[in-house]
Design a protein around this motif. Sequence first.
Motif, mmCIF file in Angstrom:
data_model
loop_
_atom_site.group_PDB
_atom_site.id
_atom_site.type_symbol
_atom_site.label_atom_id
_atom_site.label_comp_id
_atom_site.label_asym_id
_atom_site.label_seq_id
_atom_site.Cartn_x
_atom_site.Cartn_y
_atom_site.Cartn_z
ATOM 1 N N THR A 15 13.093 45.202 -44.287
ATOM 2 C CA THR A 15 13.159 45.417 -42.839
ATOM 3 C C THR A 15 11.787 45.296 -42.198
ATOM 4 O OG1 THR A 15 12.984 47.796 -43.184
ATOM 5 C CG2 THR A 15 15.192 46.884 -42.937
ATOM 6 N N ASP A 16 10.728 45.653 -42.936
ATOM 7 C CA ASP A 16 9.403 45.569 -42.328
ATOM 8 C C ASP A 16 8.257 45.466 -43.331
ATOM 9 O OD1 ASP A 16 9.555 48.119 -43.320
ATOM 10 O OD2 ASP A 16 9.123 49.121 -41.445
ATOM 11 N N THR A 36 4.097 32.201 -44.506
ATOM 12 C CA THR A 36 4.442 31.238 -43.469
ATOM 13 C C THR A 36 5.907 31.413 -43.094
ATOM 14 O OG1 THR A 36 4.990 29.552 -45.130
ATOM 15 C CG2 THR A 36 2.759 29.520 -44.241
ATOM 16 N N ASP A 37 6.255 30.953 -41.888
ATOM 17 C CA ASP A 37 7.661 30.980 -41.493
ATOM 18 C C ASP A 37 8.329 29.682 -41.945
ATOM 19 O OD1 ASP A 37 6.861 29.062 -39.647
ATOM 20 O OD2 ASP A 37 7.037 30.382 -37.916
ATOM 21 N N VAL A 38 9.608 29.501 -41.626
ATOM 22 C CA VAL A 38 10.334 28.324 -42.094
ATOM 23 C C VAL A 38 9.817 27.024 -41.474
ATOM 24 C CG1 VAL A 38 12.457 29.493 -42.748
ATOM 25 C CG2 VAL A 38 12.175 28.699 -40.414
ATOM 26 N N ALA A 39 9.132 27.116 -40.340
ATOM 27 C CA ALA A 39 8.554 25.931 -39.713
ATOM 28 C C ALA A 39 7.188 25.587 -40.293
ATOM 29 C CB ALA A 39 8.439 26.144 -38.209
ATOM 30 N N GLY A 40 6.675 26.419 -41.217
ATOM 31 C CA GLY A 40 5.375 26.168 -41.816
ATOM 32 C C GLY A 40 4.218 26.792 -41.062
ATOM 33 N N ALA A 84 7.070 39.957 -36.941
ATOM 34 C CA ALA A 84 7.458 40.029 -35.535
ATOM 35 C C ALA A 84 8.965 39.879 -35.348
ATOM 36 C CB ALA A 84 6.726 38.941 -34.742
ATOM 37 N N ALA A 85 9.592 39.124 -36.219
ATOM 38 C CA ALA A 85 11.018 38.854 -36.033
ATOM 39 C C ALA A 85 11.723 38.756 -37.380
ATOM 40 C CB ALA A 85 11.196 37.546 -35.263
ATOM 41 N N ALA A 86 13.025 38.934 -37.343
ATOM 42 C CA ALA A 86 13.831 38.743 -38.541
ATOM 43 C C ALA A 86 13.869 37.252 -38.873
ATOM 44 C CB ALA A 86 15.241 39.272 -38.300
ATOM 45 N N GLY A 87 14.069 36.955 -40.141
ATOM 46 C CA GLY A 87 14.166 35.552 -40.536
ATOM 47 C C GLY A 87 13.731 35.346 -41.968
ATOM 48 N N THR A 88 13.563 34.088 -42.325
ATOM 49 C CA THR A 88 13.120 33.710 -43.662
ATOM 50 C C THR A 88 11.650 33.342 -43.602
ATOM 51 O OG1 THR A 88 15.323 32.901 -44.208
ATOM 52 C CG2 THR A 88 13.513 32.126 -45.578
ATOM 53 N N THR A 105 13.199 37.363 -47.189
ATOM 54 C CA THR A 105 14.092 37.530 -46.042
ATOM 55 C C THR A 105 13.777 38.846 -45.354
ATOM 56 O OG1 THR A 105 15.814 36.312 -47.196
ATOM 57 C CG2 THR A 105 16.490 37.637 -45.306
ATOM 58 N N VAL A 106 13.586 38.765 -44.028
ATOM 59 C CA VAL A 106 13.298 39.959 -43.217
ATOM 60 C C VAL A 106 14.483 40.173 -42.286
ATOM 61 C CG1 VAL A 106 11.775 40.982 -41.491
ATOM 62 C CG2 VAL A 106 10.818 39.578 -43.332
#
Length: 111
Positions: free
Chosen positions: A38-39, A58-62, A87-91, A108-109
């Motif tokens: 969660t965090d 990194t996020d999924v966009a790199g 900052a946000a949920a996601g991979t 995974t967040v």
Amino acid sequence: AFGNNLWLDNINIEGESSVGTIDPALDAATPITPTPTTDNVMVELDLTEATNLTVSITDVAGKLVNTMADSQLFAAGNHQLNFNEFAAAGTYFVNIRSEKGQTTKRLTVIK
């Protein structure tokens, strides 16, 4: 009459590259816990020898989210790196690079 021709000769590529080289020892010795999270995430490093490491998220966009270590020397043994500012949920991906190669772990967040 046949257009332009370009001839290249004696091309030498020197040096070592870690692009695409997976370090099996680093891959097996790097659990990411907990996932999903969660965090807060903890990257555990169990190193058999001293090495310079770069650890980044990194996020999924790199896009770079955070650099936890930048060419930092880690002694042999167990190390823990914590990060808790998603900052946000996601991979996300935890990228770990050494002189011998690299490994990437998925994270995974959830919020």
